[in-house]
Design an enzyme around this catalytic site. Structure first.
Site, PDB file in Angstrom:
ATOM      1  N   TYR A 147       0.689  -1.372   0.086  1.00 13.24           N
ATOM      2  CA  TYR A 147       0.024   0.154   0.118  1.00 13.24           C
ATOM      3  C   TYR A 147       0.756   1.436   0.060  1.00 13.24           C
ATOM      4  CZ  TYR A 147      -3.064   3.732   1.496  1.00 13.24           C
ATOM      5  OH  TYR A 147      -3.843   4.850   1.582  1.00 13.24           O
TER       6      TYR A 147
ATOM      7  N   GLN B 114      -5.240  16.670   7.476  1.00 11.96           N
ATOM      8  CA  GLN B 114      -5.467  16.623   5.874  1.00 11.96           C
ATOM      9  C   GLN B 114      -6.983  16.235   5.838  1.00 11.96           C
ATOM     10  OE1 GLN B 114      -5.767  13.174   4.446  1.00 11.96           O
ATOM     11  NE2 GLN B 114      -6.692  14.325   2.640  1.00 11.96           N
TER      12      GLN B 114
ATOM     13  N   TYR C 161     -10.136  14.865   3.347  1.00 13.96           N
ATOM     14  CA  TYR C 161     -10.969  14.653   2.414  1.00 13.96           C
ATOM     15  C   TYR C 161     -12.277  15.122   2.437  1.00 13.96           C
ATOM     16  CZ  TYR C 161      -6.926  11.364   0.869  1.00 13.96           C
ATOM     17  OH  TYR C 161      -5.740  11.154   0.526  1.00 13.96           O
TER      18      TYR C 161
ATOM     19  N   ARG D   2      -5.272   1.237  -8.193  1.00 20.60           N
ATOM     20  CA  ARG D   2      -3.857   0.531  -7.470  1.00 20.60           C
ATOM     21  C   ARG D   2      -3.749  -0.854  -7.810  1.00 20.60           C
ATOM     22  NH1 ARG D   2      -4.640   4.864  -2.894  1.00 20.60           N
ATOM     23  NH2 ARG D   2      -4.903   6.784  -4.111  1.00 20.60           N
TER      24      ARG D   2
ATOM     25  N   LYS E 289      -3.678  20.867  -1.517  1.00 21.30           N
ATOM     26  CA  LYS E 289      -2.982  19.725  -1.937  1.00 21.30           C
ATOM     27  C   LYS E 289      -3.456  19.194  -3.201  1.00 21.30           C
ATOM     28  CE  LYS E 289      -0.695  15.629  -0.263  1.00 21.30           C
ATOM     29  NZ  LYS E 289      -1.199  14.625  -1.250  1.00 21.30           N
TER      30      LYS E 289
ATOM     31  N   ARG F 129       0.014   8.179  -7.277  1.00 20.37           N
ATOM     32  CA  ARG F 129      -1.166   7.041  -6.916  1.00 20.37           C
ATOM     33  C   ARG F 129      -2.616   7.237  -7.634  1.00 20.37           C
ATOM     34  NH1 ARG F 129      -0.240   4.046  -2.740  1.00 20.37           N
ATOM     35  NH2 ARG F 129      -2.025   4.276  -1.404  1.00 20.37           N
TER      36      ARG F 129
END
Length: 390
Positions: free
Chosen positions: A28, A131, A133, A168, A255, A282
């Site tokens: 990961y 951070q 989301y 991924r 970001k 990613r």
């Protein structure tokens, strides 16, 4: 000399982490989207930039100290937000945050962390960054921002490049989940990596503690990709920066910037700083490396906001190359994760020490004593790193 002290490079830490961390979670951290072409380019393109060595310069009293977003830092490096950090080793986010705090650099906690905002606040003394989301459930996002404020987070990092999850392949093949499913393959992994397994038995933190218990639909996160694709908000846009900034009441860093026009839009939307990032390769495979586009973005907005840099840094030399091309600070993600997997808090400290020593030695050989003086004059022509040359 300890075993960690004998590890001299970030690659050394990576090899040790690979031996200690179950494949699902090591992969990961160590993977990109699709062909992983952008992931590889993030590292490889640094090699195309060449330093200008200078000699016969007084090199006493060198300093790596500077500021990032107005905050004093011991060197221009912050720990980037990384999901599932607490699955590299038990309580991984707490251990990484403590190492960063002792080192005098910022730590950024991911929304998709195993340890919660409150866990980090309870186990550190200085403010950290959070951070964010943005998900469909805006009331949850409001509560999440309020929790970050209550924890006295000194900056909010708003990630804009993960409205939809990039594919991924390693994660899909490994059946990534947190907590992991006890398949025969994973039981075998625990048997050959008992230190990891014993650490996990000693903690209650095995899933996404910022989310579970706070979002009704987050009771089962066994399939991270399915949950992410169903919950992350695909309507996220520049207007959202304003209400997020108003709700938080402190500096907001945007970001995921990889294009000069997006950089201009972020600044116009109220971003206090931007991070040039392709999510470590990613998300959009086939996108350019971050070091390739950094000069264009600095040219576009560098006089209007603080430009920070993420994706691909594996050494102190990479840090200096990013600064030479206009970044005011850098973020490391995989580099500290390798350290975490290799040795917990001490491993993160070792990763930071490696980068600090490489930065200091290289800066001296450039004929510089103060990292704040690093600039285009320390590398050969910027034309080498323009898009057409890569």
């Amino acid at each position: 000399m300890s075993a960690l002290d004998r590890l001299l490079t970030i690659d050394d830490l990576k090899r040790r982490a690979k031996r200690r961390v179950p494949k699902m979670f090591f992969d990961y951290a160590d993977s990109g989207a699709w062909t992983e072409g952008t992931y590889r380019a993030n590292e490889e393109d640094f090699g195309k930039i060449k330093f200008r060595q200078r000699v016969a310069v007084n090199l006493e009293n060198r300093s790596l100290a500077t500021t990032m977003l107005g905050q004093p830092v011991s060197m221009p490096v912050a720990l980037a937000p990384t999901g599932l950090t607490g699955m590299q080793i038990a309580d991984g986010e707490i251990k990484a945050a403590r190492a960063a705090e002792k080192f005098g650099v910022p730590f950024t906690l991911s929304t998709m962390s195993i340890c919660s905002i409150e866990d980090i606040a309870e186990n550190t003394e200085k403010p950290f960054w959070f951070q964010l989301y943005v998900m469909r459930d805006r009331k949850f996002i409001e509560r999440l921002i309020d929790r970050a404020k209550a924890a006295k987070c000194s900056a909010l990092v708003l990630t804009m490049d993960l409205q939809i999850l990039g594919q991924r392949h390693k994660d899909l093949r490994n059946g990534l989940s947190a907590p992991p499913k006890f398949t025969s393959r994973f039981v075998f992994e625990m048997a050959i990596k008992p230190r990891w397994a014993l650490g996990m038995l000693g903690t209650r933190r095995h899933t996404f503690h910022n989310i579970v218990g706070h979002v009704e639909s987050a009771g089962d996160l066994s399939s991270l990709s399915v949950w992410t694709n169903s919950q992350f908000d695909p309507t996220l846009n520049w207007k959202d920066v304003g209400w997020i900034k108003d709700r938080f009441g402190g500096p907001v860093i945007v970001k995921g910037i990889l294009d000069p026009e997006d950089a201009r839009l972020a600044v116009s939307a109220g971003a206090d700083a931007i991070i040039v990032s392709n999510h470590g390769g990613r998300q959009l495979d086939g996108a350019p490396s971050t070091i390739q586009v950094l000069p264009e973005i600095v040219d576009a907005v560098g006089d209007r906001t603080e430009v920070l840099f993420d994706s691909g840094i594996r050494s102190g030399q990479d840090v200096l190359k990013a600064l030479a091309l206009g970044a005011k600070g850098t973020f490391i993600g995989r580099a500290f994760l390798y350290g975490l997997g290799a040795g917990g808090e001490a491993g993160v400290a070792r990763a930071l020490s490696i980068i600090r020593n490489e930065t200091d030695t290289t800066m001296a050989l450039l004929g510089e004593r103060d990292v704040r003086n690093i600039g285009p004059h320390n590398i050969y022509s910027n034309d080498l790193v323009r898009r057409q040359e890569f």
